[in-house]
Design a protein around this motif. Structure first.
Motif, PDB file in Angstrom:
ATOM      1  N   ALA A 146       0.793  -1.130   0.032  1.00  0.00           N
ATOM      2  CA  ALA A 146      -0.043  -0.044  -0.031  1.00  0.00           C
ATOM      3  C   ALA A 146       0.817   1.474   0.008  1.00  0.00           C
ATOM      4  CB  ALA A 146      -0.882   0.139   1.022  1.00  0.00           C
ATOM      5  N   PHE A 147       1.935   1.338   0.788  1.00  0.00           N
ATOM      6  CA  PHE A 147       2.896   2.324   0.719  1.00  0.00           C
ATOM      7  C   PHE A 147       3.461   2.514  -0.516  1.00  0.00           C
ATOM      8  CE2 PHE A 147       7.057   4.177   1.312  1.00  0.00           C
ATOM      9  CZ  PHE A 147       6.764   5.304   2.154  1.00  0.00           C
ATOM     10  N   GLY A 148       3.996   1.563  -1.251  1.00  0.00           N
ATOM     11  CA  GLY A 148       4.390   1.739  -2.576  1.00  0.00           C
ATOM     12  C   GLY A 148       3.454   2.337  -3.461  1.00  0.00           C
ATOM     13  N   ILE A 149       2.290   1.711  -3.605  1.00  0.00           N
ATOM     14  CA  ILE A 149       1.154   2.319  -4.334  1.00  0.00           C
ATOM     15  C   ILE A 149       0.948   3.803  -4.159  1.00  0.00           C
ATOM     16  CG2 ILE A 149      -1.307   2.327  -4.970  1.00  0.00           C
ATOM     17  CD1 ILE A 149      -0.844  -1.063  -4.460  1.00  0.00           C
ATOM     18  N   GLY A 150       0.846   3.877  -2.819  1.00  0.00           N
ATOM     19  CA  GLY A 150       0.651   5.638  -2.587  1.00  0.00           C
ATOM     20  C   GLY A 150       1.872   6.395  -3.052  1.00  0.00           C
ATOM     21  N   VAL A 151       2.978   5.950  -2.932  1.00  0.00           N
ATOM     22  CA  VAL A 151       4.098   6.612  -3.410  1.00  0.00           C
ATOM     23  C   VAL A 151       4.161   6.991  -4.763  1.00  0.00           C
ATOM     24  CG1 VAL A 151       6.552   6.694  -3.371  1.00  0.00           C
ATOM     25  CG2 VAL A 151       5.629   6.436  -1.404  1.00  0.00           C
ATOM     26  N   THR A 152       3.731   6.000  -5.366  1.00  0.00           N
ATOM     27  CA  THR A 152       3.837   5.971  -7.096  1.00  0.00           C
ATOM     28  C   THR A 152       2.719   6.806  -7.475  1.00  0.00           C
ATOM     29  OG1 THR A 152       4.589   3.770  -7.226  1.00  0.00           O
ATOM     30  CG2 THR A 152       3.586   4.413  -8.886  1.00  0.00           C
ATOM     31  N   ALA A 153       1.413   6.773  -6.704  1.00  0.00           N
ATOM     32  CA  ALA A 153       0.140   7.681  -7.145  1.00  0.00           C
ATOM     33  C   ALA A 153       0.593   9.266  -6.817  1.00  0.00           C
ATOM     34  CB  ALA A 153      -1.077   7.134  -6.366  1.00  0.00           C
ATOM     35  N   GLY A 154       1.033   9.139  -5.649  1.00  0.00           N
ATOM     36  CA  GLY A 154       1.368  10.600  -5.268  1.00  0.00           C
ATOM     37  C   GLY A 154       2.298  11.229  -6.258  1.00  0.00           C
ATOM     38  N   ALA A 155       3.468  10.474  -6.770  1.00  0.00           N
ATOM     39  CA  ALA A 155       4.577  10.993  -7.636  1.00  0.00           C
ATOM     40  C   ALA A 155       3.721  11.373  -9.070  1.00  0.00           C
ATOM     41  CB  ALA A 155       5.573   9.871  -7.892  1.00  0.00           C
ATOM     42  N   ALA A 156       2.826  10.333  -9.423  1.00  0.00           N
ATOM     43  CA  ALA A 156       2.349  10.358 -10.547  1.00  0.00           C
ATOM     44  C   ALA A 156       1.400  11.853 -10.824  1.00  0.00           C
ATOM     45  CB  ALA A 156       1.655   9.330 -10.965  1.00  0.00           C
ATOM     46  N   ILE A 157       0.567  12.193  -9.724  1.00  0.00           N
ATOM     47  CA  ILE A 157      -0.104  13.243  -9.427  1.00  0.00           C
ATOM     48  C   ILE A 157       0.899  14.518  -9.362  1.00  0.00           C
ATOM     49  CG2 ILE A 157      -1.797  14.505  -8.028  1.00  0.00           C
ATOM     50  CD1 ILE A 157      -2.850  11.694  -7.381  1.00  0.00           C
ATOM     51  N   ALA A 158       1.910  14.453  -8.715  1.00  0.00           N
ATOM     52  CA  ALA A 158       3.014  15.515  -8.570  1.00  0.00           C
ATOM     53  C   ALA A 158       3.368  15.901 -10.033  1.00  0.00           C
ATOM     54  CB  ALA A 158       3.884  15.261  -7.601  1.00  0.00           C
ATOM     55  N   LEU A 159       3.655  14.996 -10.771  1.00  0.00           N
ATOM     56  CA  LEU A 159       4.236  15.189 -12.170  1.00  0.00           C
ATOM     57  C   LEU A 159       3.044  16.067 -13.148  1.00  0.00           C
ATOM     58  CD1 LEU A 159       6.306  12.089 -12.831  1.00  0.00           C
ATOM     59  CD2 LEU A 159       7.008  14.302 -12.384  1.00  0.00           C
ATOM     60  N   LEU A 160       1.879  15.372 -12.657  1.00  0.00           N
ATOM     61  CA  LEU A 160       0.809  15.898 -13.779  1.00  0.00           C
ATOM     62  C   LEU A 160       0.490  17.475 -13.374  1.00  0.00           C
ATOM     63  CD1 LEU A 160      -1.557  13.055 -13.950  1.00  0.00           C
ATOM     64  CD2 LEU A 160      -0.073  13.980 -15.667  1.00  0.00           C
ATOM     65  N   TYR A 161       0.544  17.842 -12.019  1.00  0.00           N
ATOM     66  CA  TYR A 161       0.158  19.265 -11.717  1.00  0.00           C
ATOM     67  C   TYR A 161       1.304  19.899 -11.133  1.00  0.00           C
ATOM     68  CZ  TYR A 161      -4.524  17.355 -11.864  1.00  0.00           C
ATOM     69  OH  TYR A 161      -5.754  16.913 -12.369  1.00  0.00           O
ATOM     70  N   SER A 195       9.792  23.490 -13.043  1.00  0.00           N
ATOM     71  CA  SER A 195      10.309  22.742 -14.146  1.00  0.00           C
ATOM     72  C   SER A 195      10.821  21.199 -13.757  1.00  0.00           C
ATOM     73  CB  SER A 195      11.761  23.452 -14.467  1.00  0.00           C
ATOM     74  OG  SER A 195      12.580  23.192 -13.511  1.00  0.00           O
ATOM     75  N   GLY A 196      11.022  20.581 -15.072  1.00  0.00           N
ATOM     76  CA  GLY A 196      11.253  19.139 -15.208  1.00  0.00           C
ATOM     77  C   GLY A 196      12.647  18.807 -13.941  1.00  0.00           C
ATOM     78  N   ALA A 197      13.706  19.801 -14.075  1.00  0.00           N
ATOM     79  CA  ALA A 197      14.787  19.427 -13.394  1.00  0.00           C
ATOM     80  C   ALA A 197      14.439  19.783 -11.924  1.00  0.00           C
ATOM     81  CB  ALA A 197      15.904  20.331 -14.015  1.00  0.00           C
ATOM     82  N   ARG A 198      13.787  20.645 -11.554  1.00  0.00           N
ATOM     83  CA  ARG A 198      13.252  20.915 -10.319  1.00  0.00           C
ATOM     84  C   ARG A 198      12.750  19.671  -9.531  1.00  0.00           C
ATOM     85  NH1 ARG A 198      11.316  26.591  -8.818  1.00  0.00           N
ATOM     86  NH2 ARG A 198      13.722  27.086  -9.059  1.00  0.00           N
ATOM     87  N   THR A 199      11.644  19.401 -10.573  1.00  0.00           N
ATOM     88  CA  THR A 199      10.658  18.271 -10.077  1.00  0.00           C
ATOM     89  C   THR A 199      11.414  16.742  -9.858  1.00  0.00           C
ATOM     90  OG1 THR A 199       9.039  19.165 -11.095  1.00  0.00           O
ATOM     91  CG2 THR A 199       8.651  16.828 -10.759  1.00  0.00           C
ATOM     92  N   ARG A 200      12.348  16.586 -10.672  1.00  0.00           N
ATOM     93  CA  ARG A 200      13.255  15.479 -10.570  1.00  0.00           C
ATOM     94  C   ARG A 200      14.096  15.286  -9.249  1.00  0.00           C
ATOM     95  NH1 ARG A 200      13.418  15.941 -16.383  1.00  0.00           N
ATOM     96  NH2 ARG A 200      15.157  17.327 -16.206  1.00  0.00           N
ATOM     97  N   LYS A 201      14.611  16.541  -8.879  1.00  0.00           N
ATOM     98  CA  LYS A 201      15.188  16.701  -7.576  1.00  0.00           C
ATOM     99  C   LYS A 201      14.322  16.376  -6.495  1.00  0.00           C
ATOM    100  CE  LYS A 201      18.995  20.185  -8.511  1.00  0.00           C
ATOM    101  NZ  LYS A 201      19.594  21.258  -8.259  1.00  0.00           N
ATOM    102  N   LYS A 202      13.263  16.853  -6.588  1.00  0.00           N
ATOM    103  CA  LYS A 202      12.334  16.738  -5.519  1.00  0.00           C
ATOM    104  C   LYS A 202      12.004  15.191  -5.285  1.00  0.00           C
ATOM    105  CE  LYS A 202      10.144  20.995  -4.478  1.00  0.00           C
ATOM    106  NZ  LYS A 202       8.895  21.811  -4.316  1.00  0.00           N
ATOM    107  N   LEU A 203      11.855  14.705  -6.723  1.00  0.00           N
ATOM    108  CA  LEU A 203      11.429  13.098  -6.643  1.00  0.00           C
ATOM    109  C   LEU A 203      12.405  12.261  -6.031  1.00  0.00           C
ATOM    110  CD1 LEU A 203       9.711  12.620 -10.093  1.00  0.00           C
ATOM    111  CD2 LEU A 203       8.743  12.201  -7.693  1.00  0.00           C
ATOM    112  N   MET A 204      13.812  12.872  -6.372  1.00  0.00           N
ATOM    113  CA  MET A 204      15.170  11.840  -5.823  1.00  0.00           C
ATOM    114  C   MET A 204      15.217  12.157  -4.399  1.00  0.00           C
ATOM    115  SD  MET A 204      16.369  10.404  -8.397  1.00  0.00           S
ATOM    116  CE  MET A 204      17.578   9.766  -7.594  1.00  0.00           C
TER     117      MET A 204
END
Length: 113
Positions: free
Chosen positions: A9-24, A28-37
């Motif tokens: 459930a934790f992994g699914i939540g992290v994946t869904a959160g990351a996908a939503i964060a990318l969409l909204y 910039s992509g570079a800044r978003t990638r840093k946050k994701l890392m």
């Protein structure tokens, strides 16, 4: 909830959160990638802690089972020793009885002669 289900459930939540964060994401992509890392580093740290705890638990269980096995072996040795002692005593009693019977038979035979 089991640990497996929790992490799933934790992994699914992290994946869904990351996908939503990318969409909204308004940045910039570079800044978003840093946050994701950075977020992934936290998840890796959590997983590392979980695995360490699981390893410690397994080690404790192995030690406990080892102690129980050693106790069982000690009890079995005591029982075997007790059995051997009793068998030896019984055999000694039988030898004494047979010896007495043979001695009586010899005396009876001598008295007949």
């Amino acid at each position: 909830m089991s640990a497996k289900n929790y992490w799933l459930a934790f992994g699914i939540g992290v994946t869904a959160g990351a996908a939503i964060a990318l969409l909204y994401a308004p940045q910039s992509g570079a800044r978003t990638r840093k946050k994701l890392m950075k977020g992934m580093e936290g998840a890796v740290d959590d997983a590392s802690d979980y695995l360490k705890d699981a390893g410690d638990y397994l080690k404790e269980q192995a030690e406990r089972l080892s102690e129980e096995a050693q106790d069982a072996i000690k009890r079995a040795r005591k029982q075997a020793s007790h059995f051997v002692d009793k068998a030896g005593d019984q055999a000694s009693d039988v030898v004494d009885s047979v010896s007495d019977a043979v001695g009586s038979a010899v005396k009876s035979a001598r008295s007949l002669v």
